[in-house]
Write a protein that holds these residues in place. Structure first.
Motif, PDB file in Angstrom:
ATOM      1  N   TYR A 120      27.935 -43.391  42.118  1.00  0.00           N
ATOM      2  CA  TYR A 120      26.912 -42.205  42.028  1.00  0.00           C
ATOM      3  C   TYR A 120      25.798 -42.657  41.112  1.00  0.00           C
ATOM      4  O   TYR A 120      24.498 -42.427  41.085  1.00  0.00           O
ATOM      5  N   TYR A 121      26.345 -43.110  39.810  1.00  0.00           N
ATOM      6  CA  TYR A 121      25.352 -43.325  38.503  1.00  0.00           C
ATOM      7  C   TYR A 121      25.279 -45.131  38.556  1.00  0.00           C
ATOM      8  O   TYR A 121      25.373 -45.491  37.329  1.00  0.00           O
ATOM      9  N   PHE A 122      25.111 -45.844  39.693  1.00  0.00           N
ATOM     10  CA  PHE A 122      25.207 -46.940  39.813  1.00  0.00           C
ATOM     11  C   PHE A 122      24.254 -47.798  38.708  1.00  0.00           C
ATOM     12  O   PHE A 122      23.070 -47.549  38.786  1.00  0.00           O
ATOM     13  N   LYS A 123      24.801 -48.527  38.046  1.00  0.00           N
ATOM     14  CA  LYS A 123      23.989 -49.698  37.222  1.00  0.00           C
ATOM     15  C   LYS A 123      24.531 -51.137  37.519  1.00  0.00           C
ATOM     16  O   LYS A 123      25.813 -51.116  37.368  1.00  0.00           O
ATOM     17  N   GLN A 124      23.685 -52.165  37.525  1.00  0.00           N
ATOM     18  CA  GLN A 124      24.288 -53.267  37.731  1.00  0.00           C
ATOM     19  C   GLN A 124      25.100 -53.669  36.578  1.00  0.00           C
ATOM     20  O   GLN A 124      24.223 -53.669  35.424  1.00  0.00           O
ATOM     21  N   PRO A 125      26.341 -54.292  36.505  1.00  0.00           N
ATOM     22  CA  PRO A 125      27.232 -54.568  35.544  1.00  0.00           C
ATOM     23  C   PRO A 125      26.407 -55.706  34.520  1.00  0.00           C
ATOM     24  O   PRO A 125      25.887 -56.806  35.121  1.00  0.00           O
ATOM     25  N   GLN A 126      26.628 -55.802  33.300  1.00  0.00           N
ATOM     26  CA  GLN A 126      26.063 -56.779  32.265  1.00  0.00           C
ATOM     27  C   GLN A 126      27.022 -57.911  32.525  1.00  0.00           C
ATOM     28  O   GLN A 126      26.368 -59.164  32.383  1.00  0.00           O
ATOM     29  N   THR A 127      28.133 -57.630  32.421  1.00  0.00           N
ATOM     30  CA  THR A 127      29.066 -58.857  32.235  1.00  0.00           C
ATOM     31  C   THR A 127      30.289 -58.700  33.371  1.00  0.00           C
ATOM     32  O   THR A 127      30.400 -57.645  33.976  1.00  0.00           O
ATOM     33  N   MET A 128      31.123 -59.678  33.201  1.00  0.00           N
ATOM     34  CA  MET A 128      32.277 -59.582  34.221  1.00  0.00           C
ATOM     35  C   MET A 128      33.247 -58.821  33.588  1.00  0.00           C
ATOM     36  O   MET A 128      33.897 -58.293  34.605  1.00  0.00           O
ATOM     37  N   LYS A 129      33.256 -58.507  32.373  1.00  0.00           N
ATOM     38  CA  LYS A 129      34.387 -57.219  32.035  1.00  0.00           C
ATOM     39  C   LYS A 129      33.868 -56.201  32.594  1.00  0.00           C
ATOM     40  O   LYS A 129      34.769 -55.142  33.076  1.00  0.00           O
ATOM     41  N   GLU A 130      32.591 -55.722  32.594  1.00  0.00           N
ATOM     42  CA  GLU A 130      32.098 -54.435  33.081  1.00  0.00           C
ATOM     43  C   GLU A 130      32.319 -54.463  34.524  1.00  0.00           C
ATOM     44  O   GLU A 130      32.554 -53.171  34.956  1.00  0.00           O
ATOM     45  N   LEU A 131      32.145 -55.494  35.132  1.00  0.00           N
ATOM     46  CA  LEU A 131      32.448 -55.755  36.628  1.00  0.00           C
ATOM     47  C   LEU A 131      33.920 -55.316  37.001  1.00  0.00           C
ATOM     48  O   LEU A 131      34.297 -54.646  37.930  1.00  0.00           O
ATOM     49  N   GLU A 132      34.837 -56.015  36.089  1.00  0.00           N
ATOM     50  CA  GLU A 132      36.240 -55.686  36.354  1.00  0.00           C
ATOM     51  C   GLU A 132      36.616 -54.205  35.989  1.00  0.00           C
ATOM     52  O   GLU A 132      37.524 -53.859  36.503  1.00  0.00           O
ATOM     53  N   ASP A 133      36.021 -53.766  34.864  1.00  0.00           N
ATOM     54  CA  ASP A 133      36.387 -52.233  34.682  1.00  0.00           C
ATOM     55  C   ASP A 133      36.138 -51.447  35.807  1.00  0.00           C
ATOM     56  O   ASP A 133      36.872 -50.614  36.208  1.00  0.00           O
ATOM     57  N   TYR A 134      34.763 -51.699  36.367  1.00  0.00           N
ATOM     58  CA  TYR A 134      34.340 -50.664  37.594  1.00  0.00           C
ATOM     59  C   TYR A 134      35.497 -51.063  38.442  1.00  0.00           C
ATOM     60  O   TYR A 134      35.854 -50.039  39.451  1.00  0.00           O
ATOM     61  N   SER A 135      35.730 -52.331  38.882  1.00  0.00           N
ATOM     62  CA  SER A 135      36.836 -52.572  39.830  1.00  0.00           C
ATOM     63  C   SER A 135      38.036 -51.963  39.642  1.00  0.00           C
ATOM     64  O   SER A 135      38.816 -51.774  40.820  1.00  0.00           O
ATOM     65  N   TYR A 136      38.523 -51.730  38.407  1.00  0.00           N
ATOM     66  CA  TYR A 136      39.787 -50.982  38.308  1.00  0.00           C
ATOM     67  C   TYR A 136      39.725 -49.678  38.998  1.00  0.00           C
ATOM     68  O   TYR A 136      40.496 -49.149  39.435  1.00  0.00           O
ATOM     69  N   TYR A 137      38.618 -48.858  38.650  1.00  0.00           N
ATOM     70  CA  TYR A 137      38.324 -47.423  38.874  1.00  0.00           C
ATOM     71  C   TYR A 137      38.207 -47.422  40.302  1.00  0.00           C
ATOM     72  O   TYR A 137      38.948 -46.523  41.001  1.00  0.00           O
ATOM     73  N   VAL A 138      37.841 -48.472  41.295  1.00  0.00           N
ATOM     74  CA  VAL A 138      37.381 -47.966  42.765  1.00  0.00           C
ATOM     75  C   VAL A 138      38.435 -48.784  43.453  1.00  0.00           C
ATOM     76  O   VAL A 138      38.841 -48.410  44.535  1.00  0.00           O
ATOM     77  N   ALA A 139      39.384 -49.609  43.013  1.00  0.00           N
ATOM     78  CA  ALA A 139      40.324 -50.591  43.646  1.00  0.00           C
ATOM     79  C   ALA A 139      41.641 -50.607  42.809  1.00  0.00           C
ATOM     80  O   ALA A 139      42.793 -50.619  43.455  1.00  0.00           O
TER      81      ALA A 139
END
Length: 294
Positions: A120-139
């Motif tokens: 809902y508050y989407f922002k392009q992730p800065q790093t792979m860590k941010e992407l994997e943190d997001y991936s934890y929450y959705v998957a």
């Protein structure tokens, strides 16, 4: 019909409703998890239906206000459920049955909603860590939801592995949908620093450029997903014996999407990359043979 039998009939109808949802929206998951014992399969369908509802709260709402309202409503219903009062709807009826049967934790369900809020508050992730943190929450959160069902004895010791599988699957989704995500919802899930590292620009993404730079960047993220799939596969022996083949199959079928993209020459814009029916059948045969040989 007495009250108990009425309730059993209502629960059966509710599970059938959830089965229709997973069958319609995720043929890959249904292909794998429908082979679980019926009680466990039903529990998986219920969890999938919850995640689908959370996802639809974002995808189907036409305005930001409607999205926020839908997420708030879902959060409030989950809070009521946690307190032992569920809405008289099929989803909450079956979730109560699942929580009564298995040692479930409600926290991953809240984490799933947080993942949808991040969209809902989407922002392009800065790093792979941010992407994997997001991936934890959705998957990754989904992996934690499923654990008490498919690893009933060892679920408390397999949380890292379940999260690894969920994150791997989400990275696979992102790799599959690079073009579609940009064209349809103007989102870039590829981390900014990874795009900068390989020198692939947003302008090239908009033009659907497939070049060596894209391929190298894509393979960089794919290698991380494949590492996580491999990490997860090492833990299969600790899952319930009646669930091991099905969980292995789910991972293999989803990992197969990565190879489908490769076979389609990294076209993530115009091709619908998926594990084919024929490949699924071969994977099922291979998984079954591997377990039979043990």
């Amino acid at each position: 019909m007495d009250e108990k039998n009425k309730m059993n009939v209502e629960i059966a109808k509710a599970y059938a409703y959830c089965e229709k949802i997973i069958k319609k929206h995720s043929k890959s998951f249904y292909f794998a998890f429908s082979k679980l014992p019926k009680e466990k399969a039903n529990a998986v369908y219920a969890i999938y239906a919850f995640c689908r509802l959370a996802d639809d709260s974002i995808d189907e709402a036409e305005t930001k206000e409607e999205q926020a309202k839908a997420l708030k409503k879902l959060t409030e219903e989950l809070k009521e459920f946690e307190q032992g009062v569920e809405a008289d709807q099929y989803l909450w009826i079956v979730l109560r049955d699942v929580f009564n049967r298995y040692s479930m934790s409600v926290q991953p369900f809240y984490d799933q909603i947080k993942g949808q809020t991040m969209d809902y508050y989407f922002k392009q992730p800065q790093t792979m860590k941010e992407l994997e943190d997001y991936s934890y929450y959705v998957a990754g959160s989904v992996g934690l939801m499923l654990l008490p069902i498919i690893a009933s004895e060892n679920h408390k010791h397999l949380e890292g592995e379940a999260i690894a599988l969920g994150v791997a699957m989400q990275l696979t989704n992102i790799l599959r949908d690079i073009g579609e995500d940009f064209k349809e919802i103007r989102r870039i899930y590829l981390p900014k620093d990874v795009m900068a590292q390989f020198g692939y620009s947003e302008a090239e993404l908009a033009k659907e450029v497939i070049n060596d730079v894209l391929i190298q960047m894509w393979e960089y993220i794919a290698s991380r997903a494949e590492q996580l799939y491999d990490d997860f596969s090492q833990s299969l022996k600790h899952f319930d014996k009646d669930s091991q083949q099905q969980v292995a199959l789910a991972a293999k079928v989803y990992e197969g999407i990565i190879n489908a993209v490769r076979e389609n020459r990294y076209d993530c814009s115009t091709m619908k990359n998926k594990t084919s029916t024929a490949t699924k059948a071969l994977l099922y045969k291979d998984v079954k043979n591997n377990f039979s040989a043990r």
